[in-house]
Design an enzyme around this catalytic site. Structure first.
Site, PDB file in Angstrom:
ATOM      1  N   LYS A 207       0.838  -1.210   0.000  1.00  0.00           N
ATOM      2  CA  LYS A 207       0.000   0.000   0.000  1.00  0.00           C
ATOM      3  C   LYS A 207       0.872   1.259   0.000  1.00  0.00           C
ATOM      4  O   LYS A 207       0.623   2.203  -0.738  1.00  0.00           O
ATOM      5  CB  LYS A 207      -0.925   0.014   1.234  1.00  0.00           C
ATOM      6  CG  LYS A 207      -1.888  -1.168   1.307  1.00  0.00           C
ATOM      7  CD  LYS A 207      -2.881  -1.030   2.433  1.00  0.00           C
ATOM      8  CE  LYS A 207      -2.275  -1.189   3.809  1.00  0.00           C
ATOM      9  NZ  LYS A 207      -1.777  -2.560   4.092  1.00  0.00           N
TER      10      LYS A 207
ATOM     11  N   ARG B 211      -9.866   0.506   8.781  1.00  0.00           N
ATOM     12  CA  ARG B 211      -9.512  -0.906   8.982  1.00  0.00           C
ATOM     13  C   ARG B 211     -10.646  -1.646   9.675  1.00  0.00           C
ATOM     14  O   ARG B 211     -10.575  -2.869   9.789  1.00  0.00           O
ATOM     15  CB  ARG B 211      -8.264  -1.005   9.861  1.00  0.00           C
ATOM     16  CG  ARG B 211      -6.941  -1.172   9.107  1.00  0.00           C
ATOM     17  CD  ARG B 211      -5.841  -1.149  10.143  1.00  0.00           C
ATOM     18  NE  ARG B 211      -4.601  -1.752   9.786  1.00  0.00           N
ATOM     19  CZ  ARG B 211      -3.555  -1.093   9.304  1.00  0.00           C
ATOM     20  NH1 ARG B 211      -3.622   0.180   9.041  1.00  0.00           N
ATOM     21  NH2 ARG B 211      -2.419  -1.730   9.096  1.00  0.00           N
TER      22      ARG B 211
ATOM     23  N   ARG C 146      11.507  -6.679   4.866  1.00  0.00           N
ATOM     24  CA  ARG C 146      11.221  -5.247   4.680  1.00  0.00           C
ATOM     25  C   ARG C 146      12.063  -4.366   5.600  1.00  0.00           C
ATOM     26  O   ARG C 146      12.286  -4.693   6.752  1.00  0.00           O
ATOM     27  CB  ARG C 146       9.732  -5.007   4.951  1.00  0.00           C
ATOM     28  CG  ARG C 146       9.336  -3.548   4.906  1.00  0.00           C
ATOM     29  CD  ARG C 146       7.856  -3.368   4.781  1.00  0.00           C
ATOM     30  NE  ARG C 146       7.142  -3.528   6.038  1.00  0.00           N
ATOM     31  CZ  ARG C 146       5.832  -3.326   6.165  1.00  0.00           C
ATOM     32  NH1 ARG C 146       5.108  -2.979   5.115  1.00  0.00           N
ATOM     33  NH2 ARG C 146       5.237  -3.496   7.331  1.00  0.00           N
TER      34      ARG C 146
ATOM     35  N   ARG D  19      10.955  -2.372  11.000  1.00  0.00           N
ATOM     36  CA  ARG D  19       9.831  -1.878  11.801  1.00  0.00           C
ATOM     37  C   ARG D  19       9.659  -2.732  13.051  1.00  0.00           C
ATOM     38  O   ARG D  19       9.864  -3.938  13.011  1.00  0.00           O
ATOM     39  CB  ARG D  19       8.545  -1.934  10.966  1.00  0.00           C
ATOM     40  CG  ARG D  19       8.273  -0.647  10.231  1.00  0.00           C
ATOM     41  CD  ARG D  19       7.106  -0.737   9.297  1.00  0.00           C
ATOM     42  NE  ARG D  19       5.877  -1.242   9.888  1.00  0.00           N
ATOM     43  CZ  ARG D  19       4.694  -1.161   9.296  1.00  0.00           C
ATOM     44  NH1 ARG D  19       4.586  -0.598   8.106  1.00  0.00           N
ATOM     45  NH2 ARG D  19       3.621  -1.653   9.883  1.00  0.00           N
TER      46      ARG D  19
ATOM     47  N   ARG E  28      -1.104  -9.437  13.151  1.00  0.00           N
ATOM     48  CA  ARG E  28      -1.629  -8.413  12.229  1.00  0.00           C
ATOM     49  C   ARG E  28      -2.359  -9.056  11.057  1.00  0.00           C
ATOM     50  O   ARG E  28      -3.408  -8.569  10.619  1.00  0.00           O
ATOM     51  CB  ARG E  28      -0.472  -7.544  11.711  1.00  0.00           C
ATOM     52  CG  ARG E  28       0.060  -6.588  12.756  1.00  0.00           C
ATOM     53  CD  ARG E  28       1.506  -6.221  12.502  1.00  0.00           C
ATOM     54  NE  ARG E  28       1.731  -5.488  11.282  1.00  0.00           N
ATOM     55  CZ  ARG E  28       2.888  -5.493  10.607  1.00  0.00           C
ATOM     56  NH1 ARG E  28       3.918  -6.212  11.036  1.00  0.00           N
ATOM     57  NH2 ARG E  28       3.008  -4.788   9.519  1.00  0.00           N
TER      58      ARG E  28
HETATM   59  P1  AMP Z   1       0.564   0.051   8.833  1.00  0.00           P
HETATM   60  O1  AMP Z   1       1.747   0.937   8.666  1.00  0.00           O
HETATM   61  O2  AMP Z   1      -0.626   0.478   8.015  1.00  0.00           O
HETATM   62  O3  AMP Z   1       0.910  -1.409   8.668  1.00  0.00           O
HETATM   63  O4  AMP Z   1       0.097   0.217  10.370  1.00  0.00           O
HETATM   64  C1  AMP Z   1       0.965  -0.097  11.439  1.00  0.00           C
HETATM   65  C2  AMP Z   1       0.187  -0.178  12.722  1.00  0.00           C
HETATM   66  O5  AMP Z   1      -0.402   1.105  13.007  1.00  0.00           O
HETATM   67  C3  AMP Z   1      -0.978  -1.151  12.737  1.00  0.00           C
HETATM   68  O6  AMP Z   1      -0.582  -2.495  12.990  1.00  0.00           O
HETATM   69  C4  AMP Z   1      -1.814  -0.576  13.870  1.00  0.00           C
HETATM   70  O7  AMP Z   1      -1.245  -0.862  15.138  1.00  0.00           O
HETATM   71  C5  AMP Z   1      -1.682   0.930  13.645  1.00  0.00           C
HETATM   72  N1  AMP Z   1      -2.738   1.406  12.723  1.00  0.00           N
HETATM   73  C6  AMP Z   1      -2.539   1.989  11.513  1.00  0.00           C
HETATM   74  N2  AMP Z   1      -3.712   2.294  10.944  1.00  0.00           N
HETATM   75  C7  AMP Z   1      -4.676   1.893  11.806  1.00  0.00           C
HETATM   76  C8  AMP Z   1      -6.096   1.902  11.780  1.00  0.00           C
HETATM   77  N3  AMP Z   1      -6.780   2.404  10.732  1.00  0.00           N
HETATM   78  N4  AMP Z   1      -6.761   1.401  12.856  1.00  0.00           N
HETATM   79  C9  AMP Z   1      -6.106   0.905  13.916  1.00  0.00           C
HETATM   80  N5  AMP Z   1      -4.769   0.836  14.002  1.00  0.00           N
HETATM   81  C10 AMP Z   1      -4.043   1.333  12.962  1.00  0.00           C
END
Ligand code: AMP
Length: 231
Positions: free
Chosen positions: A18, A94, A134, A172, A183
Site C-alpha cells: 500500500k 480498517r 522489509r 519496523r 496483524r
Molecule cells: P501500517 O503501517 O498500516 O501497517 O500500520 C501499522 C500499525 O499502526 C498497525 O498495525 C496498527 O497498530 C496501527 N494502525 C494503523 N492504521 C490503523 C487503523 N486504521 N486502525 C487501527 N490501528 C491502525
C-alpha cells in the site's frame, strides 16, 4: 473547507505494498497520501503523549483504538485535504466502525468527493516473506519502504541507506513473526467485514493482483482508475 479530489482507499494486508503504491501515485499522479501507520510511527518516534500511549500496541501487532485513529484522520483531512488532489487512504479504514465514521465525515464536510475502494490481492505466505525482508527509512518524514527480496524492485541503491534522504534503514518494530501473524489474522478478519460494509453501501470495489513487480501493479491500478474516470 472541502476536499475537491477523490478519495481512494487501499484495502490490503500488511505487506501488500500500500505504501509503495501510494508513493508512486504521489510521485506520478500528484496525489496526496495519508498513511495512518506512518502517522502513528511519527508520534512514537517524537515521543508525543499519543506516541507513548500507542507504542506498545503497535509493537505487538494490535490495532489502535478506533476513536484515536478517527481523530487523527479527521484532523489530517481538515488540514491537508482541502486542495485539488485525490487523497489515498493507506491503512484506513480498517474496521467497519472507522468506515462508518469516514462516511459520516465525508458526507457532512466533504459531500462532493467520490470514494473508490481498491482491494489488493496477495497470499498470506507472500505477505510473510515480504514483511520479514522489509526495511523502512528511519527518518519520520520519509519512511520510504525497501526490500531485500529478489525481484521486488525495492532494493536501496546503497546498502542500509535511503535513496531519497540517505537516512539509515531499519526494521519496523512490528515486523517480527509474532506481530506479523497477529496483524495478518486481524486483517483477514476485518477485510471481510469491511468489504461487506462497502458492498452494502453500493460502493464499487476494484481488485488488483499485487504479487507482481510494483511497476506492473501500478499499471493495473491506472487501468482501474481510468475505468472510474479518476485519472
Ligand atoms: P501500517 O503501517 O498500516 O501497517 O500500520 C501499522 C500499525 O499502526 C498497525 O498495525 C496498527 O497498530 C496501527 N494502525 C494503523 N492504521 C490503523 C487503523 N486504521 N486502525 C487501527 N490501528 C491502525
Amino acid at each position: 473547507m472541502s476536499i475537491s479530489g477523490d478519495i481512494v482507499i487501499f484495502i490490503g494486508p500488511p505487506g501488500a505494498g500500500k505504501g509503495s503504491l501510494s508513493y508512486l501515485c504521489v510521485q506520478q499522479l500528484g496525489w496526496t497520501q495519508l498513511s495512518t501507520g506512518n502517522l502513528c510511527r511519527k508520534h512514537i518516534a517524537e515521543k508525543t503523549p499519543l506516541g507513548q500511549r500507542i507504542d506498545f500496541a503497535i509493537k505487538s501487532g494490535k490495532l489502535i483504538e478506533d476513536a484515536v485513529i478517527i481523530a487523527l484522520v479527521e484532523d489530517w483531512l481538515k488540514e491537508y485535504g482541502a486542495d485539488n488532489k485525490a487523497v489515498i487512504l493507506d491503512g484506513f479504514p480498517r474496521t467497519v466502525f472507522q468506515a462508518e465514521a469516514l462516511h459520516q465525515l465525508l458526507s457532512q464536510e466533504f459531500p462532493k468527493n467520490r470514494l473508490y475502494c481498491i482491494k489488493m490481492n496477495i497470499s498470506d505466505s507472500s505477505v510473510i516473506s515480504r514483511l520479514t525482508s522489509r526495511f523502512i527509512c528511519q527518518n519520520n518524514t520519509c519512511q520510504a519502504v525497501y526490500s531485500t527480496l529478489l525481484g521486488s524492485g525495492l532494493k536501496s541503491r546503497e546498502s542500509g541507506r535511503c535513496d531519497h534522504c540517505h537516512s539509515m534503514l531499519v526494521t519496523r518494530s512490528d515486523d517480527n513473526l509474532e506481530a506479523i501473524s497477529k496483524r495478518l489474522a486481524l486483517y483477514n478478519k476485518s477485510e471481510h467485514e469491511l468489504l461487506d460494509y462497502y458492498r452494502s453501501t453500493g460502493k464499487l470495489i476494484g481488485e488488483i493482483d499485487v504479487e507482481k513487480p510494483l511497476q506492473d501493479v501500478f499499471q493495473d491500478l491506472i487501468i482501474l482508475l481510468k475505468q472510474q474516470s479518476i485519472v
